[in-house]
Design a protein around this motif. Structure first.
Motif, mmCIF file in Angstrom:
data_model
loop_
_atom_site.group_PDB
_atom_site.id
_atom_site.type_symbol
_atom_site.label_atom_id
_atom_site.label_comp_id
_atom_site.label_asym_id
_atom_site.label_seq_id
_atom_site.Cartn_x
_atom_site.Cartn_y
_atom_site.Cartn_z
ATOM 1 N N CYS A 70 -64.146 76.884 61.183
ATOM 2 C CA CYS A 70 -65.021 77.783 60.478
ATOM 3 C C CYS A 70 -66.270 77.757 60.545
ATOM 4 C CB CYS A 70 -64.850 76.765 58.752
ATOM 5 S SG CYS A 70 -63.370 77.041 57.466
ATOM 6 N N ASP A 71 -67.282 77.158 62.366
ATOM 7 C CA ASP A 71 -67.863 77.377 62.236
ATOM 8 C C ASP A 71 -68.370 78.631 62.890
ATOM 9 O OD1 ASP A 71 -69.075 74.965 62.038
ATOM 10 O OD2 ASP A 71 -68.738 73.918 64.173
ATOM 11 N N LYS A 72 -67.447 79.146 62.755
ATOM 12 C CA LYS A 72 -66.634 81.073 63.692
ATOM 13 C C LYS A 72 -65.823 81.495 63.141
ATOM 14 C CE LYS A 72 -69.096 79.617 68.267
ATOM 15 N NZ LYS A 72 -68.640 79.787 69.475
ATOM 16 N N PRO A 73 -65.781 81.861 61.362
ATOM 17 C CA PRO A 73 -64.613 82.779 60.891
ATOM 18 C C PRO A 73 -64.266 83.254 61.230
ATOM 19 C CG PRO A 73 -66.751 82.758 59.306
ATOM 20 C CD PRO A 73 -66.957 81.620 60.548
ATOM 21 N N GLU A 74 -65.067 84.292 61.912
ATOM 22 C CA GLU A 74 -64.779 86.009 61.878
ATOM 23 C C GLU A 74 -63.568 85.549 63.489
ATOM 24 O OE1 GLU A 74 -68.334 84.784 64.831
ATOM 25 O OE2 GLU A 74 -67.741 83.892 62.598
ATOM 26 N N GLU A 75 -63.292 84.454 63.864
ATOM 27 C CA GLU A 75 -62.583 83.992 65.097
ATOM 28 C C GLU A 75 -60.760 84.039 64.747
ATOM 29 O OE1 GLU A 75 -62.775 83.853 68.099
ATOM 30 O OE2 GLU A 75 -64.781 84.818 68.000
#
Length: 225
Positions: A70-75
């Motif tokens: 969830c540090d990079k949810p767009e992934e």
């Protein structure tokens, strides 16, 4: 393991993994199949967590952790091709329990360094004071996948044998060369690779999860079962 397993000597694998806060730890995990060894070595690290046992006692145990996706949810919605059936999918589609809310992985229990816990890392009673079993980080000259090894000190679980991660070094390389087309495929690797644990986190002793409340846990660790 990505699949339910009934713990036994044969599916008990010994690994030595980097530890949050510095050093390495030797311990055991149970897997359905050997490719999990490769994915563990690539992405899983060891951290601690204080747990309240069913009998009310507080103890600190070692756990397997991964970086927070969830540090990079767009992934989570980025498409990729599964190596088994060549089907296009995404983390959001194929791993629907991986959901984010304001940078937090929903339902996750976090370790002392604030990382998602995915399972217990069972202590190796053969380990020395630094947490590593003597010789466990040295390559084997005759690696033989499937060969069983014996413990020096039997813990309270009574299990006497295990499979050594080092037996699978060449298998892991072959699997990587072939696009991770065995085991659980790309799902676990994709989730773990969103925000892998950085090397810097393995060198600091400062916990970032001090405000987390320790959970209650009715399941006992391997040596107490």
């Amino acid at each position: 393991s990505g699949s339910p397993v009934r713990p036994s000597d044969f599916n008990r694998y010994r690994l030595t993994l980097p530890r949050l806060g510095g050093g390495f730890s030797t311990g055991y995990m149970h897997y359905c199949c050997w490719p999990c060894v490769c994915d563990t070595e690539d992405f899983i690290r060891v951290d601690t967590r204080s747990i309240t046992l069913a009998n009310g006692l507080n103890r600190t145990f070692q756990f397997a952790v991964i970086g927070n996706p969830c540090d990079k949810p767009e992934e989570l919605t980025v498409p990729f091709i599964q190596p088994f059936d060549r089907r296009e999918t995404s983390i959001a589609e194929s791993a629907r329990e991986v959901r984010c809310q304001d940078g937090v992985l929903e339902g996750a229990t976090l370790s002392d360094h604030g990382l998602p816990i995915i399972g217990m890392f069972f202590d190796a009673t053969d380990a020395e004071e630094d947490g590593v079993v003597a010789g466990a980080m040295e390559d084997l000259s005759d690696a033989t996948p499937g060969r069983m090894s014996s413990v020096v000190k039997v813990d309270k679980s009574g299990r006497r044998q295990f499979q050594d991660e080092r037996e699978y070094k060449h298998n892991c390389k072959d699997r990587a060369d072939n696009g991770y087309n065995s085991g659980m495929g790309e799902i676990f690797r994709r989730v773990s690779a969103v925000s892998p644990i950085p090397d810097e986190a393995l060198l600091t002793n400062s916990a970032t999860n001090e405000d987390n409340i320790s959970p209650s846990c009715t399941a006992l660790p391997e040596e107490l079962q």
